[in-house]
Motif scaffolding. Structure first.
Motif, PDB file in Angstrom:
ATOM      1  N   SER A 112     -11.783  -1.058  -1.170  1.00  0.00           N
ATOM      2  CA  SER A 112     -11.386  -0.719   0.198  1.00  0.00           C
ATOM      3  C   SER A 112     -10.034  -1.337   0.527  1.00  0.00           C
ATOM      4  N   LEU A 113      -9.352  -0.723   1.518  1.00  0.00           N
ATOM      5  CA  LEU A 113      -8.132  -1.289   2.089  1.00  0.00           C
ATOM      6  C   LEU A 113      -8.496  -1.906   3.435  1.00  0.00           C
ATOM      7  N   THR A 114      -8.250  -3.217   3.585  1.00  0.00           N
ATOM      8  CA  THR A 114      -8.540  -3.913   4.838  1.00  0.00           C
ATOM      9  C   THR A 114      -7.251  -4.526   5.361  1.00  0.00           C
ATOM     10  N   VAL A 115      -6.905  -4.212   6.622  1.00  0.00           N
ATOM     11  CA  VAL A 115      -5.694  -4.737   7.253  1.00  0.00           C
ATOM     12  C   VAL A 115      -6.131  -5.609   8.424  1.00  0.00           C
ATOM     13  N   SER A 116      -5.812  -6.895   8.362  1.00  0.00           N
ATOM     14  CA  SER A 116      -6.245  -7.829   9.405  1.00  0.00           C
ATOM     15  C   SER A 116      -5.527  -7.554  10.723  1.00  0.00           C
ATOM     16  N   ASN A 117      -6.068  -8.136  11.806  1.00  0.00           N
ATOM     17  CA  ASN A 117      -5.480  -7.987  13.132  1.00  0.00           C
ATOM     18  C   ASN A 117      -4.040  -8.498  13.138  1.00  0.00           C
ATOM     19  N   ASN A 118      -3.177  -7.816  13.908  1.00  0.00           N
ATOM     20  CA  ASN A 118      -1.791  -8.231  14.176  1.00  0.00           C
ATOM     21  C   ASN A 118      -0.867  -8.146  12.961  1.00  0.00           C
ATOM     22  N   VAL A 119      -1.324  -7.589  11.851  1.00  0.00           N
ATOM     23  CA  VAL A 119      -0.462  -7.462  10.672  1.00  0.00           C
ATOM     24  C   VAL A 119       0.624  -6.420  10.935  1.00  0.00           C
ATOM     25  N   LYS A 120       1.828  -6.710  10.460  1.00  0.00           N
ATOM     26  CA  LYS A 120       2.942  -5.767  10.573  1.00  0.00           C
ATOM     27  C   LYS A 120       3.453  -5.455   9.173  1.00  0.00           C
ATOM     28  N   ILE A 121       3.776  -4.180   8.957  1.00  0.00           N
ATOM     29  CA  ILE A 121       4.431  -3.770   7.708  1.00  0.00           C
ATOM     30  C   ILE A 121       5.891  -3.488   8.047  1.00  0.00           C
ATOM     31  N   ILE A 122       6.762  -4.305   7.481  1.00  0.00           N
ATOM     32  CA  ILE A 122       8.199  -4.222   7.783  1.00  0.00           C
ATOM     33  C   ILE A 122       8.891  -3.475   6.650  1.00  0.00           C
ATOM     34  N   LEU A 123       9.674  -2.446   7.007  1.00  0.00           N
ATOM     35  CA  LEU A 123      10.418  -1.651   6.022  1.00  0.00           C
ATOM     36  C   LEU A 123      11.891  -2.038   6.070  1.00  0.00           C
ATOM     37  N   THR A 124      12.464  -2.319   4.910  1.00  0.00           N
ATOM     38  CA  THR A 124      13.853  -2.746   4.891  1.00  0.00           C
ATOM     39  C   THR A 124      14.547  -2.217   3.647  1.00  0.00           C
ATOM     40  N   ASN A 125      15.889  -2.140   3.725  1.00  0.00           N
ATOM     41  CA  ASN A 125      16.738  -1.782   2.571  1.00  0.00           C
ATOM     42  C   ASN A 125      16.344  -0.461   1.925  1.00  0.00           C
ATOM     43  N   GLY A 126      16.097   0.585   2.743  1.00  0.00           N
ATOM     44  CA  GLY A 126      15.849   1.922   2.205  1.00  0.00           C
ATOM     45  C   GLY A 126      14.405   2.331   2.138  1.00  0.00           C
ATOM     46  N   ALA A 127      13.476   1.407   2.374  1.00  0.00           N
ATOM     47  CA  ALA A 127      12.049   1.785   2.364  1.00  0.00           C
ATOM     48  C   ALA A 127      11.752   2.658   3.574  1.00  0.00           C
ATOM     49  N   LYS A 128      11.035   3.772   3.378  1.00  0.00           N
ATOM     50  CA  LYS A 128      10.699   4.698   4.456  1.00  0.00           C
ATOM     51  C   LYS A 128       9.224   5.076   4.353  1.00  0.00           C
ATOM     52  N   ALA A 129       8.621   5.248   5.541  1.00  0.00           N
ATOM     53  CA  ALA A 129       7.183   5.538   5.597  1.00  0.00           C
ATOM     54  C   ALA A 129       6.834   6.801   4.820  1.00  0.00           C
ATOM     55  N   ASP A 130       7.734   7.784   4.761  1.00  0.00           N
ATOM     56  CA  ASP A 130       7.425   9.062   4.120  1.00  0.00           C
ATOM     57  C   ASP A 130       7.161   8.924   2.624  1.00  0.00           C
ATOM     58  N   ASN A 131       7.691   7.838   2.000  1.00  0.00           N
ATOM     59  CA  ASN A 131       7.523   7.666   0.553  1.00  0.00           C
ATOM     60  C   ASN A 131       6.724   6.411   0.230  1.00  0.00           C
ATOM     61  N   ILE A 132       5.790   6.055   1.150  1.00  0.00           N
ATOM     62  CA  ILE A 132       4.864   4.946   0.910  1.00  0.00           C
ATOM     63  C   ILE A 132       3.460   5.536   0.877  1.00  0.00           C
ATOM     64  N   THR A 133       2.727   5.323  -0.212  1.00  0.00           N
ATOM     65  CA  THR A 133       1.410   5.941  -0.380  1.00  0.00           C
ATOM     66  C   THR A 133       0.373   4.872  -0.684  1.00  0.00           C
ATOM     67  N   TRP A 134      -0.668   4.822   0.161  1.00  0.00           N
ATOM     68  CA  TRP A 134      -1.809   3.921  -0.042  1.00  0.00           C
ATOM     69  C   TRP A 134      -2.973   4.779  -0.533  1.00  0.00           C
ATOM     70  N   VAL A 135      -3.400   4.602  -1.785  1.00  0.00           N
ATOM     71  CA  VAL A 135      -4.451   5.424  -2.394  1.00  0.00           C
ATOM     72  C   VAL A 135      -5.744   4.602  -2.399  1.00  0.00           C
ATOM     73  N   VAL A 136      -6.705   4.997  -1.567  1.00  0.00           N
ATOM     74  CA  VAL A 136      -7.916   4.188  -1.361  1.00  0.00           C
ATOM     75  C   VAL A 136      -9.109   4.938  -1.967  1.00  0.00           C
ATOM     76  N   ALA A 137      -9.646   4.414  -3.077  1.00  0.00           N
ATOM     77  CA  ALA A 137     -10.751   5.087  -3.762  1.00  0.00           C
ATOM     78  C   ALA A 137     -12.117   4.511  -3.399  1.00  0.00           C
ATOM     79  N   GLY A 138     -12.148   3.393  -2.655  1.00  0.00           N
ATOM     80  CA  GLY A 138     -13.414   2.733  -2.350  1.00  0.00           C
ATOM     81  C   GLY A 138     -14.047   3.243  -1.074  1.00  0.00           C
ATOM     82  N   ALA A 139     -14.677   2.290  -0.327  1.00  0.00           N
ATOM     83  CA  ALA A 139     -15.458   2.666   0.856  1.00  0.00           C
ATOM     84  C   ALA A 139     -14.606   3.149   2.015  1.00  0.00           C
TER      85      ALA A 139
END
Length: 734
Positions: free
Chosen positions: A657-684
């Motif tokens: 499973s993918l678990t993201v705790s409260n208040n966590v931020k994902i910061i994108l920098t130096n060319g990282a873009k949401a369109d080319n970020i993939t989270w592949v979750v095979a569990g629950a």
């Protein structure tokens, strides 16, 4: 005196007759007989009439009685060109009646003739033939090709200039093709409307219906026999489901139900059928006496082929001696591959009481007392260490076989131990330095000094460069308060972090994972989308094969053409499998593309495996493919650094499973873009906590759930359901 084609109103005919009465009537060239010659007063139909019924009875009315013996088929003639119409001639009063033996032909001009053979009772003959013409009503005739293909309605006779509608209705198993007249196609509409300007002989053409059979299968395959692109109405197809390694066939969904395998399908419509395969699971029972065993991941059941790490920890006075049951050896930790139900025992043996251990304590610039103070200690004995700093020094912590700064420290003797007590010089000066680092922004200090007195307060204010935003502090400060007040009680190194502001509307031209039509949706799910609270979605929503009843909390309003719905919570459209075509077909393709993208993304070769044991806490990740054989926990802010590459690739393959705790931020920098970020979750599933700021596309084999106030820049593509609680979701490109 001669009259031709005389067609007179009664008053005018009477006037002419009076003239004849006065003037007399010539019977022949020799003898003249006083009287009125027979004159035609009127006819039915009249001269020039159109749209005359096909069963019309023709009448001729004279101005005065005539000799009945002169009214017959030789004196009253109706013809169609050179062809005479057969019929019966009768006479009564002043009217002769011609009744055709059969109906007149449609849309045909007929000529009526009353010959000079007609005479009055005293022998006066008509002076000239009376000739008039009329045209019959046109007719529509219909037929079906083939006859068994369907029925046709609308045949009959219709006035010229009128609007006529004919309708073709296909029988079951057939579809309407077109209307033809002779060799020409005239309409592809089953309901064909035209203006009547002559006879129409129309044929409704039908074709045997053909259908498509679309099969979806994940974690297995389905064969079709026969394997065709399309099937004719009534054809039967045998589907055989074959599970992949580690999976079993569970049943059919969509246009087939049950678990029969092989399954025979009768093709009477287009069909979409999904073969459901579920993971084969096995149980792992671990037994331990005089110690404990931890399982990672800690589950009761595991998918076939999953790996589990067992770590044996002995109780005080015992030591681990090895595994038995469905494992052997003494490797610790032990990795177990789940290919069957397993029972494993961790064995611990008692450490002999006679075993004694030494405790060596080192101290510089201070001393440490031991209670009890002995040369050796029995196994399991406890020793209390109390450090005392020399003058001018302070105790700062333990190293060696002990850590932390507990004072006093209790040590359990289960081995020989070497422990060092560390003391540091108390600075004579009472001033400290404050070093502040900032990239993509700057930080102002108030007051701005080289050194600060102990206990003084310094206010730090972070200012982002254009295109960036302040995201938080790290080093000797944390959180995201801005301005930040720092109390100077030691030398400090503080970093201000800035993240690139996402560019609205920007998509990556060559993403690492091709989403196909699924990329058009902010949220796409197979079994439902629900929301509570104030949710805002920017982008389209879609569900398939489930219907719109599984979209709850959005207050859907169906469009006039029935192809989509709208919602006050969605800036975009909402699509469901029960909406009007082509929506079901488009959704089916998008779901298949989503499943293919999951398989593709999960099969990419990893660059790093088991990074930080699946617990990412305030780390910066370079681009690449990361793989974990267990679940993944994001417990603090994560920075994705594209390294200066626009649309840098990030793929996270998560077996659990993918678990993201409260208040966590994902910061994108130096060319990282949401369109080319993939989270592949095979569990629950994927579970995002409260007040999370998340980026990227989640491809989940099961559920995606969000807690309150979480914001997302990305897409949620779930093979089961998506649940929202007052969230904001923005699809890249919107």
């Amino acid at each position: 005196m001669h009259f031709k084609k005389l067609h007179l109103a009664p008053a005018l005919a009477f006037a002419i007759a009076l003239v004849f009465l006065i003037a007399g009537c010539s019977k022949d060239d020799v003898e003249e007989i006083v009287g009125v010659c027979p004159i035609v007063l009127s006819t039915v139909p009249e001269d020039g009439d159109i749209n005359v019924p096909l069963d019309q009875v023709i009448t001729v009315t004279f101005t005065a009685p005539v000799n009945p013996a002169t009214i017959n088929g030789q004196t009253i003639i109706v013809s169609n060109g050179s062809t005479s119409v057969t019929g019966t001639v009768t006479y009564s009063g002043t009217t002769a009646t011609f009744t055709p033996s059969t109906n007149l032909l449609p849309n045909t001009t007929y000529t009526g003739t009353v010959t000079t053979g007609v005479k009055d009772p005293i022998g006066n003959a008509m002076q000239v033939n009376y000739v008039w013409s009329f045209t019959t009503i046109p007719e529509v005739t219909l037929s079906a090709s083939p006859i068994e293909g369907g029925t046709v309605t609308g045949a009959g006779t219709f006035n010229k200039g009128s609007q006529v509608t004919v309708i073709a209705t296909p029988n079951e198993g057939f579809s309407f093709v077109n209307w033809t007249e002779g060799e020409d196609g005239v309409s592809t509409n089953a309901s064909y409307e035209f203006t009547m300007n002559g006879n129409r002989n129309l044929v409704a053409n039908f074709a045997v219906s053909t259908y498509t059979l679309n099969i979806t299968a994940v974690n297995g395959t389905v064969s079709k026999a026969p394997a065709e692109e399309t099937y004719t109405h009534g054809a039967t197809v045998v589907l055989t489901a074959t599970p992949a390694q580690g999976y079993k066939f569970a049943g059919w969904e969509g246009d087939a139900t049950g678990s029969e395998n092989p399954l025979t399908v009768t093709m009477n419509s287009n069909k979409n059928i999904t073969a459901i395969f579920t993971a084969i699971t096995f149980t792992l029972i671990v037994t331990a006496q005089n110690g404990t065993v931890s399982k990672t991941p800690n589950q009761t059941a595991f998918n076939s082929g999953a790996t589990v790490v067992l770590n044996a920890t002995p109780a005080t006075g015992y030591r681990f001696s090895g595994w038995s049951g469905d494992a052997s050896g003494s490797t610790n930790p032990l990795t177990v591959t789940m290919n069957s139900n397993k029972n494993i025992t961790a064995n611990f043996t008692l450490i002999p009481v006679a075993t004694a251990y030494t405790l060596n304590v080192t101290a510089v610039n201070g001393t440490v007392s031991k209670t009890p103070n002995q040369t050796t200690y029995a196994s399991g004995a406890q020793v209390v260490l109390r450090p005392t700093a020399a003058t001018g020094y302070q105790f700062t912590g333990w190293s060696g076989d002990a850590t932390g700064s507990a004072n006093p420290l209790t040590v359990t003797m289960n081995s020989n131990k070497n422990i060092t007590a560390n003391f540091t010089l108390i600075p004579v000066a009472s001033t400290y330095t404050l070093n502040v680092t900032a990239v993509n922004g700057n930080v102002s200090k108030n007051p701005n000094q080289q050194n600060y007195n102990s206990g003084s307060a310094v206010i730090l204010t972070a200012n982002a460069n254009q295109g960036y935003q302040f995201s938080g502090w790290s080093g000797d400060a944390n959180g995201s308060a801005n301005p930040l007040t720092v109390i100077m009680n030691s030398n400090k190194n503080i970093t201000a972090n800035f993240s690139q502001i996402p560019v609205v509307g920007q998509l990556c031209p060559n993403p690492a994972v091709d989403l196909g039509l699924a990329k058009n949706y902010a949220i796409l799910a197979k079994s439902g989308i629900s929301t509570t609270g104030t949710t805002a979605i920017t982008g389209h929503l879609g569900v398939s094969p489930i219907t719109s009843t599984a979209i709850t909390g959005f207050g859907l309003i169906l469009s006039s053409d029935g192809t989509y719905s709208t919602s006050n919570l969605v800036t975009g459209r909402v699509y469901a499998s029960n909406y009007t075509t082509p929506t079901p077909e488009n959704l089916g393709t998008a779901v298949r593309n989503m499943e293919t993208a999951f398989t593709t993304a999960n099969g990419l070769a990893p660059d790093r495996t088991e990074y930080l044991a699946g617990n990412l806490n305030n780390v910066t990740l370079a681009s690449g493919v990361y793989k974990w054989g267990t679940g993944l926990l994001l417990s603090n802010t994560i920075t994705l650094d594209g390294g200066g590459v626009n649309c840098a690739k990030f793929v996270f393959q998560i077996a659990g499973s993918l678990t993201v705790s409260n208040n966590v931020k994902i910061i994108l920098t130096n060319g990282a873009k949401a369109d080319n970020i993939t989270w592949v979750v095979a569990g629950a599933g994927a579970n995002l906590g409260t007040d999370v700021d998340f980026s990227g596309n989640i491809l989940s084999q099961t559920l995606i759930s969000l807690n309150a106030r979480t914001k997302v820049n990305g897409r949620f593509l779930a093979q089961s359901a998506v649940t929202l609680i007052g969230n904001t979701v923005v699809k890249p490109g919107n």
